[in-house]
Design a protein around this motif. Structure first.
Motif: not given
Length: 146
Positions: A33-61
């Protein structure tokens, strides 16, 4: 690829400072599967904390990136590849490491839990200090004897 070239590439990807100055790949193929890795990382890093709904997505990534990194290192170690393919694999492994470092540095759940526990402990110590300073014991009654 010669054995010494393979060894050099493996040493490069395992070097502690390998990610210094390295770029996170714009896109990467993980598990077909093709992933926009740079966009994903910068999107997540831009926030101070990872919202609860996104934590599972980040851990899976992170899990998928670690698996992909391992597979690419194994291709360098064991694969019948050219020097150019090995160089490209090494660059991609270092890019994956860079992305993993960025995602690992978030540490949202442990830091939040630790901070709340620290605040609770501070409050408890402060209340204990105040009770002693006001001459009250744990039961809330005045101290006996002087």
């Amino acid at each position: 690829m010669q054995a010494y070239e393979r060894k050099q590439l493996l040493e490069r990807v395992e070097r502690e400072g390998a990610t210094v100055g390295a770029d996170i790949p714009e896109t990467i193929e993980v598990q077909g599967e093709e992933i926009d890795l740079r966009t994903f990382v910068f999107e997540i890093k831009r926030r101070d904390t990872v919202p609860p709904g996104e934590r599972e997505r980040v851990e899976r990534a992170k899990k998928n990136l670690r698996r992909e990194r391992l597979q690419r290192v194994q291709r360098i170690e064991e694969g019948d590849i050219t020097r150019e393919e090995g160089e490209e694999l090494a660059r991609s492994v270092i890019g994956i490491d860079r992305a993993l470092n960025a995602l690992e540095s978030l540490g949202p759940t442990d830091l939040e839990r630790e901070q709340k526990a620290q605040q609770a402990a501070d409050r408890k110590r402060w209340m204990s200090f105040l009770q002693k300073a006001l001459g009250k014991d744990d039961g809330g009654s005045s101290r006996r004897g002087r």
